[in-house]
Enzyme design. Structure first.
Site, short mmCIF file in Angstrom:
data_model
loop_
_atom_site.label_atom_id
_atom_site.label_comp_id
_atom_site.label_asym_id
_atom_site.label_seq_id
_atom_site.Cartn_x
_atom_site.Cartn_y
_atom_site.Cartn_z
N ILE A 51 0.83 -1.20 0.00
CA ILE A 51 0.00 0.00 0.00
C ILE A 51 0.86 1.25 0.00
O ILE A 51 0.42 2.33 -0.31
CB ILE A 51 -0.94 -0.08 1.21
CG1 ILE A 51 -2.09 0.87 1.14
CG2 ILE A 51 -0.19 0.06 2.49
CD1 ILE A 51 -3.16 0.52 2.11
N SER A 61 -0.19 -1.51 10.97
CA SER A 61 1.25 -1.26 10.80
C SER A 61 2.05 -2.54 10.98
O SER A 61 3.08 -2.56 11.63
CB SER A 61 1.73 -0.20 11.79
OG SER A 61 1.01 0.98 11.66
N LYS A 99 9.80 -1.48 13.80
CA LYS A 99 8.55 -1.17 14.49
C LYS A 99 7.56 -0.68 13.44
O LYS A 99 7.97 -0.15 12.42
CB LYS A 99 8.75 -0.06 15.53
CG LYS A 99 9.59 -0.46 16.74
CD LYS A 99 9.82 0.74 17.66
CE LYS A 99 10.70 0.33 18.85
NZ LYS A 99 11.14 1.52 19.63
N GLU A 148 0.78 4.16 11.38
CA GLU A 148 -0.43 4.71 12.01
C GLU A 148 -0.15 5.86 12.97
O GLU A 148 -0.95 6.79 13.07
CB GLU A 148 -1.17 3.58 12.72
CG GLU A 148 -1.67 2.57 11.71
CD GLU A 148 -2.38 1.40 12.34
OE1 GLU A 148 -3.59 1.45 12.46
OE2 GLU A 148 -1.69 0.43 12.72
#
Ligand code: FES
Ligand code: FES
Lengths: 81, 760, 166
Positions: free
Chosen positions: B489, B530, B716, B720
């Site tokens: 995306i 995420s 990580k 978001e």
């Protein structure tokens, strides 16, 4: 014995508001089974809605071995975007 | 643009990770070749149209489709009657769960319509024009019911109830009557009321934000083809082909093996493409017509019928000591979730204070339903709405106590080992580092002009891991093919290729990445939370490690030595003993002989990724308020974020900048507006005003790289977090520019102007 | 009413296609000619995903009737690269990470090229206002603006070098 800390809504819905439950379980599958006996219906709900943290880390693998003195938090699962 | 310099000292030296190569799908996307949702064509394809309700709340008395069916060119007309009438059944969808009956009824209304734009019937015809014409010929007799649009209306005594079988969950006693409150959820600890009563300084207020749309530029679209033997193919743009498979199979009672979903390129999602709207309808139309069917939403459909993020009203009181230590917080918020129970209340409550140590707090969230489109996830769902009031209150306390807004946050910041509101000690989190980096940034000390104000806000999001599958195959020439099931995306193919290249110690260009259909690769949870670079990335890395093990074993046999006498270095196996000592075999040399050893060289890893960590951000926002009009412009913006390790820094920065821009839009311009009849007033980009290029300044980024120890490269989630702080950062900047606080978003010129007039 | 036959020059090639009288140029490009690089984000002239150049003018192809294309020249995203050689704007979009989902990208590239074709040295301000009709929801525009400014600089360089060598 693992120490289980069910948070809202599970504590109220299944365990009479208990803050801490001592449960003997070798992994989270066994723990959910044991909790389902204490609070009937929890098992089904857990599959859909519960998230578990073991000793401070989120654990989504229910087959991972659980240490005898594990601290387990139970809270609602949340979805990201 | 990189933060703490000393990080270089412990950061392992990577060859590929941290560089900025061109993404593997880039050329297709800059030349117009990439195939998105509405670009796919199937042979013999029909075009669909959906008839949508003009009423926000009504019972469907009857639907007469005869005129539509009689129109030449029409091949199928379907209504709710063509869908299995499902009992209320929840299925697990990885991160969350979904009520299949509710999802099905949201795709096609059965007995009631619940919002303006709710689908009531669909047509497939030989052209889009005929399909539209036929849809208009369908006669629906409605019994119009009174509707509710706001939290006050929805919770008023005697309010019309959307779902007669919905009783508020989470209360000590099951209520006697159904209502529009789906859920009440409270988290907290300590004695917040006593702490606030004893506090040196107390601030409180009622804050609100409107529902906003994710605003992806590509409308929802799909093609479905149902074959006479019951096998189905779906081509769709979404955040998860497997999510589509699961939901279509459950809604329509089809075996998952009979549905093959091919992910097309996705033109933005931000959480909004984690649901099905069109796919089950297209399958039913295709089953009825025997032909492939395309369904696509118009922009107005996207606004009216696909999920916005919920609006919120929050009452908050915060108490602090004279030194700025926050001693107690009480917050009660209500999320306006639209036509079906939402997903933002739990996450909103759990996120609200997750970046601070607050000994005494109580956060209560309500999930409230009303006659607007069912909400969907939007980037860190729930967190922007609940962290916004918290960040505003902290700013007010800082002002009252004469403290620096970053210092007060540092004083209260959650650090590794601190036990949070959910009872969990924090892992290797980097909020304090972000605050320090923000404080050190030149933006923070730059002078401000007249009518300008600078706002600070922090924020956090929990991220996710979860199940993913990846395969790695070697070509006979030793080139590397990575396959995953995670839609790309925002550049994740590049991240996958880079992690594979780093693991294998080869050049980035030697690796190519494919995103496979659901029948060609094992399950992966959707691209959301995420999680993709973290979880799917981990699967790719482990699969590459298996490839290395296989190559070493094959080489050892070819050299007649024990595998322990081989070494993997620089993309080749090196021989450490025997008469071939000192020689090496490249991947290509070994792969070329694969037919003489154990066969093709391939690895598949399916895992359930653990050890994800939350992300944290701090935003600095300068605004200038026009005293004549109340118009707010953002004049400078800086995003600081703990990103773990940035695999491809361009795409990490891009997430930070894009999330910030969306948050700025939420704070300044965007919002769902309804007329009295309950119809959306602004279902188009002209009236639903998202930030355009001339609205924004450059968005500076500082990546604080505090690696996640649970990921081989320290990843990580980053996607978001960046939408969380802007609401507070913009609101705080405006309040400092005009010297008073406006509590309601968006901060439109009329609102800001009225507030300024009230002051003078 | 039946279909109309339209003749136009598309990316330099003489083409004929059939269209409904009510069809937009965007529909014709996508459905009749298979040029799906131009995207429909709104259909109302508000997002710029459908941007093409019509007789040298940048337009939203969703606001132009296909029939209006008769006898005219249309340039779409598919014609921006010269064969396999990317245009500097396309290359800079890749090098600068100026796309995430990529759905807005064709429109931005056509619009940016149109800008640089008539203004080789735009300021950041000019780039932002020229591109204000193109929506991007993923990037926050930062990297897009940088890519366009970089492409402009490179194109100016090229022109200067050509002049020097000529
Ligand atoms: S589709 Fe033409 S401007 Fe949006
Ligand atoms: S890159 Fe997704 S809309 Fe621009």
């Amino acid at each position: 014995m693992a120490q289980v800390h069910p948070l809202a809504p599970f504590a109220g819905q299944f365990f009479g508001g208990a803050q801490v439950l001592d449960v003997a379980a070798s992994n989270l599958f066994a723990l959910v089974d044991a909790l389902d006996k204490l609070g009937p219906g929890f098992g089904e709900d857990a599959v859909l809605r519960a998230a578990f943290a073991v000793n401070g880390m989120m654990q989504t693998d229910w087959s991972a071995p659980l240490a005898p003195d594990a601290q387990v938090m139970v809270f609602p699962r949340v979805a990201g975007g | 643009m990189n933060a703490p310099q000393d990080k270089a000292s412990f950061k392992p030296a990577y060859d590929v990770v941290g560089t900025r190569p061109v993404r593997p799908d880039g050329v297709e996307k800059v030349t117009g070749k990439a195939i998105y949702g509405t670009d796919h064509v199937a042979a013999g394809m029909l075009h669909g149209a959906i008839l949508r309700s003009p009423h926000p709340h009504a019972r469907i008395r009857s639907i007469d489709t005869r005129k539509a069916e009689a129109l030449p060119g029409v091949k199928a007309v379907v209504t709710g009657a063509d869908f299995p009438s499902l009992a209320s059944l929840e299925v697990s969808l990885g991160e969350g769960s979904g009520n299949i009956a509710a999802i099905s009824r949201n795709c096609m209304a059965h007995e009631k319509v619940l919002y303006d734009g709710h689908a009531v019937a669909a047509v497939a015809a030989t052209s889009a024009v005929i399909a539209e014409e036929a849809a208009a010929l369908i006669e629906v007799e409605y019994e119009v019911l009174p509707h509710v649009l706001t939290i006050d209306e929805a919770l008023a005594p005697g309010a019309p109830v959307l779902h007669e079988d919905m009783f508020t969950k989470g209360l000590p006693e099951k209520p006697a009557e159904p209502s529009n409150a789906a859920l009440c959820f409270t988290v907290g600890r300590g004695e917040p009321d006593a702490a606030i009563a004893a506090a040196h300084t107390v601030v409180s207020g009622r804050y609100s934000a409107l529902a906003v749309h994710q605003g992806y530029i590509e409308p929802h679209a799909c093609v479905a083809s149902y074959n006479a033997d019951g096998q189905v193919q779906v081509w769709a743009s979404s955040q998860g082909a497997f999510m589509i498979r699961t939901l279509c199979a459950s809604i329509l009672g089809i075996s998952q093996a009979d549905i093959r979903v091919t992910p097309l390129e996705i033109g933005g999602g931000f959480g909004g493409k984690t649901k099905v709207y069109l796919e089950p309808v297209a399958i039913v139309l295709s089953r009825k017509s025997g032909r492939p069917v395309r369904l696509a939403m118009s922009r107005a459909d996207v606004f009216r019928a696909s999920g916005p993020a919920p609006g919120v009203v929050a009452d908050i009181t915060v108490g602090a000591d004279a030194d700025g230590t926050i001693t107690g917080v009480v917050m009660e918020f209500k999320m306006l979730s639209g036509a079906n129970p939402g997903n933002d209340t739990h996450s909103g409550a759990m996120s609200a204070l997750a970046h601070y140590n607050v000994a005494n707090c109580r956060v209560t969230g309500w999930d409230v339903l009303c006659n607007t489109a069912a909400t969907a996830a939007y980037r860190a769902p729930g967190a922007p709405q609940t962290i916004f009031p918290v960040e505003c209150c902290i700013d007010e306390i800082a002002q009252k106590l004469g403290l620096d807004p970053i210092d007060i946050r540092l004083k209260n910041a959650a650090r590794p080992g601190d036990v949070g509101i959910m009872g969990m000690p924090a892992g290797e989190i980097g909020y304090a580092e972000c605050l320090e980096a923000a404080k050190a940034h030149p933006h923070y000390s730059a002078p401000l002009g007249p009518n300008q104000g600078r706002g600070i806000a922090g924020g956090t999001w929990g991220n996710y891991g979860g199940p993913s599958t990846a395969t790695v195959n070697l070509g006979e020439d030793g080139s590397v093919l990575v396959t995953t099931g995670s839609p790309d995306i925002g550049g994740s193919r590049a991240a996958m290729a880079m992690m594979a290249a780093e693991t294998l110690e080869i050049a980035y260009e030697q690796v190519r990445v494919t995103i496979a259909d659901t029948s060609s690769i094992g399950f992966s949870m959707l691209t959301g939370g995420s999680r993709t670079t973290f979880a799917t990335g981990k699967a790719v890395i482990l699969a590459c490690e298996e490839i290395i093990a296989t190559l070493r074993a094959r080489a050892a046999v070819m050299w007649s030595i024990d595998v322990s006498q081989t070494e993997w270095r620089g993309g080749a196996v090196h021989c450490l003993s025997g008469d071939k000592a000192g020689t090496s075999l490249t991947m290509g040399q070994i792969a070329a002989k694969a037919g003489f050893s154990g066969g093709p060289i391939a690895a598949e890893v399916a895992l359930n990724a653990q050890g994800f960590l939350p992300g944290f951000g701090v935003h600095i926002c300068d605004t200038e308020v026009d005293p004549e009009t109340g118009h707010v412009s953002v004049t400078r913006y800086t995003v600081v974020q703990d990103v773990g390790t940035a695999i491809h820094p361009d795409y990490v920065e891009g997430q930070m900048q894009g999330g910030a821009a969306q948050g700025i839009g939420w704070a300044l311009n965007e919002g769902y507006v309804y007329d009295k009849a309950g119809r959306m007033d602004n279902p188009g980009f002209l009236d639903y005003r998202m930030p355009v290029c001339s609205d924004l300044p450059m968005i500076d980024t500082v990546m604080v790289e505090k690696p996640n120890p649970a990921h081989p490269f320290g990843v990580k989630g980053v996607g978001e977090v960046p939408i969380v702080p802007p609401l507070g950062a913009v609101a705080n900047a405006v309040s400092r520019a005009i010297g008073l606080r406006v509590h309601d978003l968006p901060l439109t010129p009329d609102r800001v102007y009225a507030a300024m007039q009230g002051k003078s | 009413m039946g279909k109309m036959m339209i003749s136009a020059t598309i990316n330099g090639d003489a083409q004929q296609f059939l269209c409904d009288p009510a069809a937009t140029l965007l529909d014709a490009l996508r459905d009749e000619l298979g040029l799906t690089g131009s995207k429909e984000g709104c259909g109302s002239g508000d997002c710029g995903a459908c941007t093409v150049v019509l007789d040298g003018q940048m337009v939203c192809s969703c606001l132009v009737l296909a029939a209006e294309a008769e006898g005219r020249k249309i340039a779409t995203i598919e014609g921006v690269a010269e064969g396999s050689e990317l245009h500097p704007v396309q290359r800079k979009f890749l090098e600068k990470g100026a796309l995430q989902c990529g759905f807005c990208t064709p429109g931005f590239i056509v619009a940016s090229k149109a800008l640089l074709d008539h203004n080789p040295d735009p300021s950041e301000h000019e780039v932002r206002y020229w591109l204000a009709g193109n929506l991007c929801r993923c990037t926050g525009y930062d990297k897009i603006v940088r890519a366009v400014l970089d492409a402009a600089a490179e194109l100016r360089q090229e022109t200067t070098t050509q002049r020097v060598s000529a």
